[in-house]
Enzyme design. Structure first.
Site, mmCIF file in Angstrom:
data_model
loop_
_atom_site.group_PDB
_atom_site.id
_atom_site.type_symbol
_atom_site.label_atom_id
_atom_site.label_comp_id
_atom_site.label_asym_id
_atom_site.label_seq_id
_atom_site.Cartn_x
_atom_site.Cartn_y
_atom_site.Cartn_z
ATOM 1 N N LYS A 103 19.279 24.274 37.498
ATOM 2 C CA LYS A 103 20.538 24.002 36.793
ATOM 3 C C LYS A 103 20.238 23.123 35.601
ATOM 4 C CE LYS A 103 25.010 24.814 37.366
ATOM 5 N NZ LYS A 103 25.641 25.866 38.183
ATOM 6 N N GLY A 214 42.289 25.601 38.464
ATOM 7 C CA GLY A 214 41.349 25.947 37.389
ATOM 8 C C GLY A 214 41.890 27.097 36.566
ATOM 9 N N GLY A 216 39.932 28.227 33.775
ATOM 10 C CA GLY A 216 38.801 28.635 32.944
ATOM 11 C C GLY A 216 38.398 30.058 33.292
ATOM 12 N N ASN A 217 37.187 30.436 32.931
ATOM 13 C CA ASN A 217 36.727 31.806 33.169
ATOM 14 C C ASN A 217 36.895 32.206 34.633
ATOM 15 O OD1 ASN A 217 35.267 34.330 32.917
ATOM 16 N ND2 ASN A 217 33.517 33.263 33.775
ATOM 17 N N GLY A 219 38.657 30.634 37.355
ATOM 18 C CA GLY A 219 40.003 30.542 37.939
ATOM 19 C C GLY A 219 40.926 31.629 37.410
HETATM 20 N N1 GLU Z 1 26.819 28.844 36.752
HETATM 21 C C1 GLU Z 1 27.000 29.890 37.701
HETATM 22 C C2 GLU Z 1 26.863 29.360 39.117
HETATM 23 O O1 GLU Z 1 27.085 28.212 39.383
HETATM 24 C C3 GLU Z 1 26.136 31.111 37.407
HETATM 25 C C4 GLU Z 1 24.661 30.898 37.367
HETATM 26 C C5 GLU Z 1 23.876 32.076 36.839
HETATM 27 O O2 GLU Z 1 24.479 33.063 36.452
HETATM 28 O O3 GLU Z 1 22.647 31.960 36.807
HETATM 29 O O4 GLU Z 1 26.601 30.095 40.037
#
Ligand code: GLU
Length: 407
Positions: A103, A214, A216-217, A219
């Site tokens: 992350k 939420g 956003g994308n 929610g």
């Molecule tokens: N940010 C998203 C998650 O928390 C997607 C991560 C990704 O597509 O690699 O799962």
């Protein structure tokens, strides 16, 4: 103050009470492989120079390249990014995709930057981290406040620095720049597939009254998909607060209202509510789709839903988990519920490496199969070990990770 990384480790340790995986696996998974912090200089529109703090945590790669999004938020800090990277490790294993967990993030309120500044910052993150990224090393993606456009800037910067033309280092790109069909709604849609797969087993009615935290994308897509399939969304919120209508909200009109007024409050025919009230609203299905630590020991007792579908990462603390379990509220955990996003990211990476472009139907069919399989495998572990779905999902993930782990 709830430390999300401590919460993540508490979840891991709780698994040991129902299945013995041995000390070594827990020791190995209690720290990331590496956490990198970088300073990103950006020359601002007014001519000044500002330094932003950026992160990439590479948690574990036994199942494949590190995989996970990049978060832009003023409260983002290393413990949050570590927790999110840990959850990605478990999530990719639950999803049964050949990816590890990672992350990234930058401590910034992206709304306070101009577009030019945001682009410089995003390219700056890649300049500082290009060495550790790559299709077979570490594959970032969008998360809170990061968009396909940002992924495109990053992918372009990576190509300039390394000469790699596969475009497989970043996922969640715009479709015309190597992105996959279906990545936009993938998290919400994946959550819907999971819910459908488990709905009867969890005793939910065919048409549910749904509450979504939420806008956003994740929610918004989830709310639209649930409504399109005959459920009703009776309350929804953004960071400023929410609106409630017992007989269901008209989302198209609500989106127009937010566009013209800048907020959800004041939507004709609905009642304004706070985010606290929203979470406590009586419903069949509660979908937290915003941030960590929304349901804690402080409000768990007041939650009045039958099932929680965690589309956010880490919205329920371990203490709240126990209270909700006692109350008979089932939780479909984040590492299962929101894995549709990373699953389609994996499809995008696969298409980029093979030089293919799949149709939306192909993507959704493959996603449906993956989500249904992991939902049923998780449920099976829950039954087999007489435990909740969170531990069921962790057991499934740890079985898959342990098989590949060399000690
Ligand atoms: N940010 C998203 C998650 O928390 C997607 C991560 C990704 O597509 O690699 O799962």
């Amino acid at each position: 103050m709830n430390n999300p990384f401590q919460n993540a480790l508490t979840q891991l340790n709780k698994v040991a009470t129902v299945k013995n995986f041995g000390e070594k696996l827990f020791t190995e998974l209690s720290q990331p492989d590496r956490d990198v912090r970088v300073s990103i200089p950006v020359s601002m529109d007014d001519g000044s120079l500002r330094i932003f703090e950026g992160y990439r945590v590479e948690y574990n790669n036994v199942l494949g390249p590190y995989k996970g999004g990049i978060r832009y938020h003023q409260d983002t800090e290393i413990n949050e990014v570590k927790a999110l990277a840990f959850w990605m490790t478990i999530k990719c294993a639950v999803a049964g995709i050949p990816m590890g967990g990672g992350k990234g993030g930058i401590t910034v309120d992206p709304k306070s930057l101009s577009k030019a500044e945001l682009e410089k910052l995003s390219r700056g993150w890649v300049k500082k981290l290009a060495d550790i990224l790559g299709p077979k090393k570490d594959v970032p993606a969008p998360d809170v406040n990061t968009t396909p456009e940002i992924m495109d800037w990053m992918s372009d910067e990576f190509e300039k620095i390394t000469g790699d033309k596969t475009r497989a280092t970043f996922t969640g790109k715009p479709i015309e720049k190597g992105g996959s069909e279906g990545r936009g709604p993938a998290t919400g849609l994946g959550g819907f597939y999971v819910l459908n797969s488990l709905r009867a087993q969890l005793g939910l009615p065919e048409k549910c009254k749904v509450v979504v935290q939420g806008f956003g994308n994740v929610g918004l897509n989830a709310a639209e998909i649930f409504i399109a399939h005959g459920h009703s969304v009776i309350a929804i919120s953004d960071s400023k607060g929410g609106v409630y209508n017992e007989s269901g909200l008209d989302l198209e009109k609500l989106k127009e209202h937010k566009k013209s007024t800048g907020m959800l409050a004041g939507f004709p025919g609905s009642k304004d509510i706070t985010n606290e009230e929203l979470l406590e609203t009586k419903c069949d299905l509660l979908i937290p789709a915003a941030f960590e630590n929304q349901i804690t020991e402080k409000n768990a007792e007041k939650i009045s839903t039958k099932v929680i579908l965690e589309l956010a990462n880490g919205p329920v603390t371990p203490e709240a988990d126990d209270v909700l379990f006692e109350k008979g509220i089932a939780i479909i955990p984040d590492v299962l519920a929101n894995s549709g996003g990373v699953t389609v990211s994996y499809f995008e990476w696969d298409q980029n490496l093979k030089g293919e472009h799949w149709t939306e139907k192909e993507v959704f069919d493959k996603l449906f199969k993956k989500m249904n399989d992991s939902a049923q495998e998780t449920h099976k572990r829950g039954k087999e070990y007489s435990t909740d779905l969170r531990r069921g999902a962790f057991i499934l993930a740890l079985e898959r990770i342990k098989e590949k782990m060399q000690f």
